[in-house]
Design an enzyme around this catalytic site. Structure first.
Site, PDB file in Angstrom:
ATOM      1  N   TYR A 161       0.831  -1.205   0.000  1.00  0.00           N
ATOM      2  CA  TYR A 161       0.000   0.000   0.000  1.00  0.00           C
ATOM      3  C   TYR A 161       0.868   1.258   0.000  1.00  0.00           C
ATOM      4  CZ  TYR A 161      -3.236   3.610   1.571  1.00  0.00           C
ATOM      5  OH  TYR A 161      -3.969   4.766   1.671  1.00  0.00           O
ATOM      6  N   LYS A 165       1.057   4.369  -2.837  1.00  0.00           N
ATOM      7  CA  LYS A 165       0.834   5.787  -2.562  1.00  0.00           C
ATOM      8  C   LYS A 165       2.099   6.615  -2.814  1.00  0.00           C
ATOM      9  CE  LYS A 165      -3.508   5.690  -1.693  1.00  0.00           C
ATOM     10  NZ  LYS A 165      -4.473   6.345  -2.604  1.00  0.00           N
TER      11      LYS A 165
END
Length: 260
Positions: A161, A165
């Protein structure tokens, strides 16, 4: 928040609009008089949001069932928008998710593919489908990519994750550079802890585990982020916010949180 709206009658397209930050952004921009294209995979929730907004505000809403991960579907659907909806002034790339909190080498190919295809490929698909027309029109436009403080540094169990990002940040920076000779602004909005369905999705429906993430701290709300997005897109033409990090009190960065 504003003395006046510069956006009345203009069009915003928001991905991941069925819940959380996306839904709040749709409502916040409708309050500014924008017409809204809400994009998501759950058609029933899109229609509910359309009805909610149109019943409360003097704006129009176009609901578009779409999976941003599918490049063919994205380009076909967005190029086929009715003429009255094609000139998009604000793009909010919000669709995104995390799956699991396992060590990197325990992530399943299905999970890490879903995360990257949604958070990164989805953003690229929608951006590349819309930016050429924004450039052609030559008018002021704003692209807001919903990144995360997680993109600044990895945390335990969050490598995939966090990497997605971090990619959002780099893509935002690169796009801003590529558009420097245009009137198009690009902002990377990086929230910290926001209490939405994010953790419920991450933990695949484990409600108790999801709720524990927010215990002992007053997390941000989706409305907090939406209000900031509304501020950004309503700024004068000569003001361009490149990046903004939004944290709740008692959170210092993606890894440092104090809970009572």
């Amino acid at each position: 928040m504003f003395n006046e709206s510069r956006l009345i009658g203009k069009i915003a397209l928001i991905t991941g609009a069925t819940s959380g930050i996306g839904k709040s952004c749709a409502i916040a921009l409708a309050k500014l008089g924008m017409n809204i294209i809400v994009v998501g995979r759950r058609e029933n929730l899109l229609e509910e949001l359309k009805n909610e907004i149109e019943s409360q505000y003097s704006t129009k809403v176009f609901s578009l069932k779409l999976d941003v991960r599918d490049s063919s579907e994205v380009f076909t659907s967005l190029s086929s928008l009715p003429e009255s909806w094609k000139n998009i002034d604000v793009l909010i790339n919000n669709a995104g998710l995390a799956l699991g909190l396992e060590k990197l080498y325990l992530n399943t190919p299905e999970d890490f593919s879903t995360v990257f295809n949604t958070n990164v490929i989805g953003l690229l698909n929608v951006t590349n489908a819309l930016v050429p027309n924004m450039i052609k029109r030559g008018t002021t436009a704003t692209i807001v990519n919903i990144g995360s403080v997680a993109g600044d540094a990895a945390y335990a169990g969050g490598a995939v994750y966090c990497a997605s990002k971090a990619a959002v940040k780099t893509l935002s920076d690169g796009l801003r550079i590529d558009l420097v000779d245009t009137k198009i602004k690009v902002t990377d909005v990086k929230p910290g802890l926001v209490e939405t369905d994010f953790s419920l999705v991450r933990f695949k429906g484990d409600k108790a585990r999801a709720e524990s993430v927010y215990k002992g701290i007053e997390a941000l709300t989706a409305d907090n982020i939406a209000e900031t997005v509304a501020y950004i897109v309503n700024l004068p033409e000569n003001v361009h916010i490149a990046e903004i990090t939004i944290l709740c009190n008692n959170q210092a960065d993606g890894r440092t949180i104090f809970k009572k």
